[in-house]
Write a protein that holds these residues in place. Structure first.
Motif, PDB file in Angstrom:
ATOM      1  N   MET A 123       0.847  -1.199   0.000  1.00  0.00           N
ATOM      2  CA  MET A 123       0.000   0.000   0.000  1.00  0.00           C
ATOM      3  C   MET A 123       0.877   1.241   0.000  1.00  0.00           C
ATOM      4  O   MET A 123       2.109   1.143   0.013  1.00  0.00           O
ATOM      5  CB  MET A 123      -0.915  -0.003   1.231  1.00  0.00           C
ATOM      6  N   SER A 124       0.266   2.414   0.002  1.00  0.00           N
ATOM      7  CA  SER A 124       1.037   3.654   0.000  1.00  0.00           C
ATOM      8  C   SER A 124       1.811   3.797   1.302  1.00  0.00           C
ATOM      9  O   SER A 124       1.395   3.286   2.361  1.00  0.00           O
ATOM     10  CB  SER A 124       0.107   4.847  -0.175  1.00  0.00           C
ATOM     11  N   LEU A 125       2.921   4.504   1.226  1.00  0.00           N
ATOM     12  CA  LEU A 125       3.785   4.657   2.387  1.00  0.00           C
ATOM     13  C   LEU A 125       3.080   5.405   3.515  1.00  0.00           C
ATOM     14  O   LEU A 125       3.245   5.079   4.697  1.00  0.00           O
ATOM     15  CB  LEU A 125       5.064   5.392   1.973  1.00  0.00           C
ATOM     16  N   VAL A 126       2.288   6.400   3.165  1.00  0.00           N
ATOM     17  CA  VAL A 126       1.567   7.182   4.184  1.00  0.00           C
ATOM     18  C   VAL A 126       0.588   6.297   4.943  1.00  0.00           C
ATOM     19  O   VAL A 126       0.533   6.322   6.180  1.00  0.00           O
ATOM     20  CB  VAL A 126       0.830   8.374   3.542  1.00  0.00           C
ATOM     21  N   LEU A 127      -0.197   5.519   4.213  1.00  0.00           N
ATOM     22  CA  LEU A 127      -1.164   4.629   4.861  1.00  0.00           C
ATOM     23  C   LEU A 127      -0.455   3.572   5.686  1.00  0.00           C
ATOM     24  O   LEU A 127      -0.893   3.231   6.800  1.00  0.00           O
ATOM     25  CB  LEU A 127      -2.041   3.965   3.801  1.00  0.00           C
ATOM     26  N   ALA A 128       0.661   3.067   5.176  1.00  0.00           N
ATOM     27  CA  ALA A 128       1.444   2.072   5.920  1.00  0.00           C
ATOM     28  C   ALA A 128       1.940   2.656   7.237  1.00  0.00           C
ATOM     29  O   ALA A 128       1.890   1.994   8.286  1.00  0.00           O
ATOM     30  CB  ALA A 128       2.621   1.594   5.075  1.00  0.00           C
ATOM     31  N   GLY A 129       2.401   3.909   7.198  1.00  0.00           N
ATOM     32  CA  GLY A 129       2.884   4.560   8.414  1.00  0.00           C
ATOM     33  C   GLY A 129       1.778   4.759   9.435  1.00  0.00           C
ATOM     34  O   GLY A 129       1.967   4.523  10.635  1.00  0.00           O
ATOM     35  N   LEU A 130       0.606   5.175   8.963  1.00  0.00           N
ATOM     36  CA  LEU A 130      -0.526   5.389   9.867  1.00  0.00           C
ATOM     37  C   LEU A 130      -0.961   4.076  10.525  1.00  0.00           C
ATOM     38  O   LEU A 130      -1.234   4.027  11.734  1.00  0.00           O
ATOM     39  CB  LEU A 130      -1.694   6.008   9.107  1.00  0.00           C
ATOM     40  N   LEU A 131      -1.018   3.017   9.733  1.00  0.00           N
ATOM     41  CA  LEU A 131      -1.398   1.710  10.282  1.00  0.00           C
ATOM     42  C   LEU A 131      -0.344   1.198  11.257  1.00  0.00           C
ATOM     43  O   LEU A 131      -0.676   0.565  12.274  1.00  0.00           O
ATOM     44  CB  LEU A 131      -1.610   0.699   9.149  1.00  0.00           C
ATOM     45  N   ALA A 132       0.925   1.468  10.964  1.00  0.00           N
ATOM     46  CA  ALA A 132       2.011   1.050  11.860  1.00  0.00           C
ATOM     47  C   ALA A 132       1.880   1.728  13.215  1.00  0.00           C
ATOM     48  O   ALA A 132       2.094   1.104  14.269  1.00  0.00           O
ATOM     49  CB  ALA A 132       3.360   1.366  11.235  1.00  0.00           C
ATOM     50  N   VAL A 133       1.523   3.004  13.214  1.00  0.00           N
ATOM     51  CA  VAL A 133       1.331   3.739  14.470  1.00  0.00           C
ATOM     52  C   VAL A 133       0.162   3.144  15.247  1.00  0.00           C
ATOM     53  O   VAL A 133       0.229   2.967  16.472  1.00  0.00           O
ATOM     54  CB  VAL A 133       1.090   5.240  14.193  1.00  0.00           C
ATOM     55  N   LEU A 134      -0.920   2.805  14.538  1.00  0.00           N
ATOM     56  CA  LEU A 134      -2.085   2.206  15.198  1.00  0.00           C
ATOM     57  C   LEU A 134      -1.738   0.847  15.797  1.00  0.00           C
ATOM     58  O   LEU A 134      -2.101   0.548  16.945  1.00  0.00           O
ATOM     59  CB  LEU A 134      -3.220   2.060  14.185  1.00  0.00           C
ATOM     60  N   VAL A 135      -1.037   0.023  15.020  1.00  0.00           N
ATOM     61  CA  VAL A 135      -0.626  -1.302  15.513  1.00  0.00           C
ATOM     62  C   VAL A 135       0.253  -1.162  16.755  1.00  0.00           C
ATOM     63  O   VAL A 135       0.083  -1.889  17.745  1.00  0.00           O
ATOM     64  CB  VAL A 135       0.132  -2.076  14.410  1.00  0.00           C
ATOM     65  N   THR A 136       1.173  -0.213  16.706  1.00  0.00           N
ATOM     66  CA  THR A 136       2.077  -0.013  17.839  1.00  0.00           C
ATOM     67  C   THR A 136       1.317   0.444  19.077  1.00  0.00           C
ATOM     68  O   THR A 136       1.619   0.017  20.197  1.00  0.00           O
ATOM     69  CB  THR A 136       3.161   1.022  17.482  1.00  0.00           C
ATOM     70  N   ALA A 137       0.334   1.313  18.896  1.00  0.00           N
ATOM     71  CA  ALA A 137      -0.474   1.768  20.031  1.00  0.00           C
ATOM     72  C   ALA A 137      -1.207   0.603  20.684  1.00  0.00           C
ATOM     73  O   ALA A 137      -1.320   0.525  21.914  1.00  0.00           O
ATOM     74  CB  ALA A 137      -1.459   2.839  19.574  1.00  0.00           C
ATOM     75  N   ILE A 138      -1.692  -0.315  19.858  1.00  0.00           N
ATOM     76  CA  ILE A 138      -2.379  -1.500  20.389  1.00  0.00           C
ATOM     77  C   ILE A 138      -1.406  -2.381  21.157  1.00  0.00           C
ATOM     78  O   ILE A 138      -1.722  -2.876  22.255  1.00  0.00           O
ATOM     79  CB  ILE A 138      -3.032  -2.290  19.232  1.00  0.00           C
ATOM     80  N   VAL A 139      -0.208  -2.587  20.596  1.00  0.00           N
ATOM     81  CA  VAL A 139       0.816  -3.378  21.287  1.00  0.00           C
ATOM     82  C   VAL A 139       1.193  -2.710  22.606  1.00  0.00           C
ATOM     83  O   VAL A 139       1.356  -3.383  23.635  1.00  0.00           O
ATOM     84  CB  VAL A 139       2.063  -3.542  20.393  1.00  0.00           C
ATOM     85  N   ALA A 140       1.317  -1.378  22.598  1.00  0.00           N
ATOM     86  CA  ALA A 140       1.661  -0.643  23.823  1.00  0.00           C
ATOM     87  C   ALA A 140       0.581  -0.815  24.881  1.00  0.00           C
ATOM     88  O   ALA A 140       0.876  -0.879  26.081  1.00  0.00           O
ATOM     89  CB  ALA A 140       1.861   0.836  23.495  1.00  0.00           C
ATOM     90  N   THR A 141      -0.656  -0.910  24.444  1.00  0.00           N
ATOM     91  CA  THR A 141      -1.767  -1.149  25.373  1.00  0.00           C
ATOM     92  C   THR A 141      -1.612  -2.499  26.064  1.00  0.00           C
ATOM     93  O   THR A 141      -1.806  -2.618  27.287  1.00  0.00           O
ATOM     94  CB  THR A 141      -3.109  -1.100  24.617  1.00  0.00           C
TER      95      THR A 141
END
Length: 282
Positions: free
Chosen positions: A57-75
């Motif tokens: 996918m686009s790099l921007v969307l990949a970055g946004l999803l990566a931040v979301l995934v990381t927030a979930i892992v941090a939870t």
């Protein structure tokens, strides 16, 4: 002098990541009293997940999803670190985060391999400022760190949620008496800090490739920046990150790159000793 200023520019860029991690550590500490030694893992996770998703996918969307995934892992990390009932001692929580960092490194190795990963930057063209090349990626990192410092300061001082985060760490018993859930507070703090650190990792990877083992170095440098602010000052953690990044780049340029981590450890130990004597004001 051009070489010196070039090293300073690069140092501010890498130092911005240290500052972002340092401020994230401050946020978690001020909200929970816990020093999260797995914080650097979130930067690595942000970078590696962005690299993996950007293949589809686009790099921007990949970055946004990566931040979301990381927030979930941090939870998830927050729940494990503070315990199901939120009664785990701060020392036990610290040890748990160290264990999580070691476990995460093994998982990242299995998932992404040992080859450092990178991807395209915001722009391949650099600005020439008096002979000093400034990459747009450098500017983006410095701007994000500055905005994060302003945003976190206002969040902790001016919002009800931010004040609740600080109050829960200052007086846990009183916070419980007025109805605050300490575990929920920890989850919010870890999730916000994880997302912020992931943003730093996403922006770092195009200039400094990240691998499964990058978390340790990032954590140590981020902790050194946080210690500069006594683990309570967002502003000083920002300045500490900048200073550490510049010092390390000067070491790379004029001495030897292999001393990077040693410099970070030395700075951290000096600052801890300095603060323990009460000579550095917050």
């Amino acid at each position: 002098m051009t070489t010196f200023f070039q090293l300073v520019v690069v140092g501010i860029s890498t130092g911005s990541v240290f500052a972002i991690v340092g401020m994230s550590l401050v946020l978690v500490y001020r909200a929970t009293g816990i020093v999260n030694f797995a914080q650097g893992v979130f930067a690595v996770l942000g970078g590696l997940v962005t690299y993996s998703l950007s293949q589809h996918m686009s790099l921007v969307l990949a970055g946004l999803l990566a931040v979301l995934v990381t927030a979930i892992v941090a939870t998830v990390v927050a729940v494990v670190a503070v315990g199901i009932r939120g009664r785990t001692t701060h020392l036990a929580s610290l040890i748990i985060t160290v264990g999580i960092a070691i476990f995460a490194e093994a998982v990242l190795l299995a998932a992404f391999g040992e080859v450092p990963r990178s991807y395209s930057a915001i722009s391949d063209r650099a600005w020439n400022v008096g002979g000093v090349l400034v990459q747009p990626q450098y500017a983006a990192l410095a701007l994000v760190a500055l905005l994060a410092a302003v945003g976190l300061t206002l969040f902790l001082r001016r919002t009800i949620v931010g004040q609740a985060l600080v109050a829960s760490a200052d007086s846990p018993r009183a916070a419980e008496l007025i109805g605050l859930n300490l575990r929920s507070i920890a989850v919010i703090a870890f999730a916000l800090a994880g997302a912020l650190t992931a943003i730093g990792g996403v922006l770092l990877a195009p200039t400094v490739p990240v691998s499964y083992s990058s978390g340790l170095t990032i954590t140590i440098n981020g902790f050194a920046a946080a210690v500069f602010g006594g683990l309570v000052s967002i502003r000083l953690a920002l300045l500490g990150g900048y200073a550490l990044g510049v010092v390390e780049q000067l070491v790379v340029g004029y001495i030897d790159p292999q001393y990077n981590l040693i410099i970070a450890l030395a700075v951290m130990l000096v600052l801890i000793g300095w603060r323990s004597r009460g000579e550095l004001a917050v």
